[in-house]
Design an enzyme around this catalytic site. Structure first.
Site, PDB file in Angstrom:
ATOM      1  N   LYS A  91       0.863  -1.179   0.000  1.00 56.81           N
ATOM      2  CA  LYS A  91       0.000   0.000   0.000  1.00 56.81           C
ATOM      3  C   LYS A  91       0.898   1.226   0.000  1.00 56.81           C
ATOM      4  O   LYS A  91       2.038   1.170   0.472  1.00 56.81           O
ATOM      5  CB  LYS A  91      -0.848   0.007   1.282  1.00 56.81           C
ATOM      6  CG  LYS A  91      -2.117   0.809   1.184  1.00 56.81           C
ATOM      7  CD  LYS A  91      -3.258   0.014   0.583  1.00 56.81           C
ATOM      8  CE  LYS A  91      -4.524   0.830   0.485  1.00 56.81           C
ATOM      9  NZ  LYS A  91      -5.656   0.049   0.003  1.00 56.81           N
ATOM     10  N   GLY A 191     -24.064   3.284   3.768  1.00 56.76           N
ATOM     11  CA  GLY A 191     -23.184   3.845   2.722  1.00 56.76           C
ATOM     12  C   GLY A 191     -23.791   3.554   1.367  1.00 56.76           C
ATOM     13  O   GLY A 191     -24.132   2.404   1.061  1.00 56.76           O
ATOM     14  N   TYR A 192     -23.944   4.626   0.564  1.00 58.82           N
ATOM     15  CA  TYR A 192     -24.589   4.427  -0.742  1.00 58.82           C
ATOM     16  C   TYR A 192     -23.691   4.939  -1.850  1.00 58.82           C
ATOM     17  O   TYR A 192     -24.100   5.652  -2.749  1.00 58.82           O
ATOM     18  CB  TYR A 192     -25.957   5.123  -0.744  1.00 58.82           C
ATOM     19  CG  TYR A 192     -26.951   4.466  -1.667  1.00 58.82           C
ATOM     20  CD1 TYR A 192     -27.266   3.117  -1.531  1.00 58.82           C
ATOM     21  CD2 TYR A 192     -27.582   5.185  -2.676  1.00 58.82           C
ATOM     22  CE1 TYR A 192     -28.175   2.505  -2.375  1.00 58.82           C
ATOM     23  CE2 TYR A 192     -28.507   4.577  -3.528  1.00 58.82           C
ATOM     24  CZ  TYR A 192     -28.791   3.236  -3.365  1.00 58.82           C
ATOM     25  OH  TYR A 192     -29.686   2.623  -4.198  1.00 58.82           O
ATOM     26  N   GLY A 193     -22.404   4.548  -1.779  1.00 64.55           N
ATOM     27  CA  GLY A 193     -21.437   4.928  -2.807  1.00 64.55           C
ATOM     28  C   GLY A 193     -21.224   3.779  -3.778  1.00 64.55           C
ATOM     29  O   GLY A 193     -22.156   3.026  -4.088  1.00 64.55           O
ATOM     30  N   VAL A 195     -19.737   0.912  -3.519  1.00 64.80           N
ATOM     31  CA  VAL A 195     -20.018  -0.438  -3.012  1.00 64.80           C
ATOM     32  C   VAL A 195     -21.506  -0.574  -2.652  1.00 64.80           C
ATOM     33  O   VAL A 195     -22.185  -1.516  -3.087  1.00 64.80           O
ATOM     34  CB  VAL A 195     -19.129  -0.755  -1.780  1.00 64.80           C
ATOM     35  CG1 VAL A 195     -19.485  -2.116  -1.210  1.00 64.80           C
ATOM     36  CG2 VAL A 195     -17.649  -0.703  -2.166  1.00 64.80           C
ATOM     37  N   GLY A 196     -22.013   0.380  -1.864  1.00 65.00           N
ATOM     38  CA  GLY A 196     -23.388   0.281  -1.359  1.00 65.00           C
ATOM     39  C   GLY A 196     -24.434   0.252  -2.456  1.00 65.00           C
ATOM     40  O   GLY A 196     -25.339  -0.596  -2.461  1.00 65.00           O
ATOM     41  N   TYR A 197     -24.325   1.173  -3.410  1.00 65.76           N
ATOM     42  CA  TYR A 197     -25.336   1.219  -4.476  1.00 65.76           C
ATOM     43  C   TYR A 197     -25.313  -0.064  -5.320  1.00 65.76           C
ATOM     44  O   TYR A 197     -26.346  -0.665  -5.608  1.00 65.76           O
ATOM     45  CB  TYR A 197     -25.133   2.443  -5.371  1.00 65.76           C
ATOM     46  CG  TYR A 197     -25.836   2.291  -6.699  1.00 65.76           C
ATOM     47  CD1 TYR A 197     -27.235   2.273  -6.771  1.00 65.76           C
ATOM     48  CD2 TYR A 197     -25.115   2.097  -7.878  1.00 65.76           C
ATOM     49  CE1 TYR A 197     -27.883   2.078  -7.987  1.00 65.76           C
ATOM     50  CE2 TYR A 197     -25.753   1.911  -9.089  1.00 65.76           C
ATOM     51  CZ  TYR A 197     -27.138   1.896  -9.136  1.00 65.76           C
ATOM     52  OH  TYR A 197     -27.784   1.689 -10.329  1.00 65.76           O
TER      53      TYR A 197
END
Ligand code: NAD
Length: 384
Positions: A91, A191-193, A195-197
């Site tokens: 990373k 969370g609706y970004g 991943v969430g959406y």
């Protein structure tokens, strides 16, 4: 594994002390990059490369640290090994405000990449604060990056929902093992970004009912099922999902106590902890976010019989996609690999956990470490 040199000093122990515990898997290398002329402060941690060159994201944030970089690099060793990728874990971080103008960002990212040009053990990918465009700069500078713009052969993984797709398969296979299907299953998503959406989209298309969703500014519940595309429009217009009129709005963190079968964290770390774990009503927690549950809360849930699908197994869709892109694979081949690997791993950890009577996370760690040790055993220097 520590090694003492002829002068008697134990360099690896020094590094382990720096990170707070003895880590037998790494880090192989910690590189600090400092260029005051352009205001660049960054760190690269290559954790373990037994399976191949490390893939891991470049994070840009004002509060990053060497410790955070090390923890994320180590997590990538486990995630990549568990996913069966020919890549180790690494990373990199740059301490800077990710909202700076692109022209300034480009200078920092090109400067960072050029210093690391000869670090063949590390392949850059996007992470918080960086995106496809940034990876395009890195590729132009040093030729080693994944998560590229489509014009450079990249697969737009957040646009296509690679991680949500993998999560969907992990959930589906878990239910199938219990003789159940997604039809009518109630799902709450934090969370609706990216991943969430997308996980909402894949689950709803297979019959699940998305009953509650939150974002950083609010939350909404409708036990009859939310209209996920309408919510996406609200979200994309810059408003909170809590501003939608499709259901009952509620305080953001009330999402944890919503009656549902599946609860999906897809936002921040440590959102379920000892003080709120008792609110959760779901039977399955599928971890889209990284480390969304503290270790002791996860153990509490395991003891209650809640199935906690571990992050580094079920949210590996993004890195599998990146590794497939590195091989010049098509998006279809990448998505097939996500489905096959995450489904197989989910079955394997469910079976191990049952056979050995251990938590799913312990089974996942065993699975990853078996693969890391097998890769390490093939190497001349054994350790890496
Ligand atoms: P994103 O920035 O696209 O979306 C994040 C969402 O979380 C936003 O809707 C935001 O409003 C919401 N949010 C932030 N804080 C919140 C809070 N306290 N409560 C409720 N909602 C909150 O990010 P993403 O790409 O969807 O990533 C989400 C998580 O998944 C992160 O932890 C990320 O590290 C992890 N992850 C992402 C990927 C990927 O492929 N994008 C892969 C593996 C893991």
């Amino acid at each position: 594994m520590s090694s003492t040199n002829t002068s008697g000093s134990d360099i690896h122990a020094d590094v382990s002390n720096l990170f707070g515990f003895d880590d037998p898997l790494g880090p192989l290398k910690v590189v600090h990059v400092h260029n005051p002329t352009i205001g660049l402060n960054g760190v690269l941690v290559v954790h373990n490369v037994a399976a191949g060159p490390a893939i891991g994201g470049l994070r840009m944030a004002t509060d990053v640290s060497t410790m955070e970089c090390y923890r994320l690099a180590r997590a990538m060793t486990y995630k990549n090994a568990a996913a069966g990728l020919p890549h180790g874990g690494g990373k990199s971080v740059i301490a800077a405000d990710p909202k700076m103008p692109d022209a300034e960002k480009e200078v920092l990212i090109r400067g960072f990449a050029s210093v690391l040009k000869h670090e063949q053990h590390y392949i850059f990918g996007p992470d918080m604060g960086t995106n496809e465009l940034c990876m395009g700069w890195v590729r132009d500078e040093i030729g080693r990056a994944v998560g590229l713009p489509a014009e450079l052969g990249g697969i737009p993984l957040d646009e296509l929902g690679a991680t949500g797709f993998g999560l969907y398969h992990a959930i589906k296979i878990t239910l199938e093992k219990e003789g159940r299907s997604l039809e009518g299953t109630r799902v709450a998503i934090q969370g609706y970004g990216a991943v969430g959406y997308h996980v909402a989209r894949y689950l709803a298309a297979d019959g699940a009912r998305i009953v509650a969703v939150s974002d950083v500014d609010g939350a909404i519940e409708n036990q009859d099922g939310l209209d996920i595309e309408a919510l996406r429009k609200v979200s994309r217009s810059g408003k909170s999902v809590g501003d939608s009129e499709d259901g009952e709005t509620m305080p953001r963190d009330a999402l944890l106590g919503v009656p549902c079968d599946i609860w999906i964290p897809a936002a921040r770390p440590d959102v379920i902890h000892d003080d709120n774990v008792d609110q959760l009503q779901a039977h399955i927690v599928a971890m889209g976010a990284n480390i969304p549950i503290t270790a002791s809360a996860e153990l509490t849930l395991h003891e209650r019989g809640v199935i906690c699908l571990p992050d580094f197994i079920v949210n590996a869709g993004g890195v599998i996609c990146g590794a497939m892109e590195y091989l010049d694979a098509s998006p279809t081949a990448a998505f097939d690999a996500i489905r096959d690997r995450i489904s197989a791993n989910t079955i394997e950890i469910l079976d191990r956990s049952k056979a050995e009577q251990i938590p799913l996370r312990a089974a996942a760690i065993e699975l990853a470490e078996d693969r890391i040790h097998a890769a390490m055993a093939t190497r001349r220097w054994r350790l890496h």
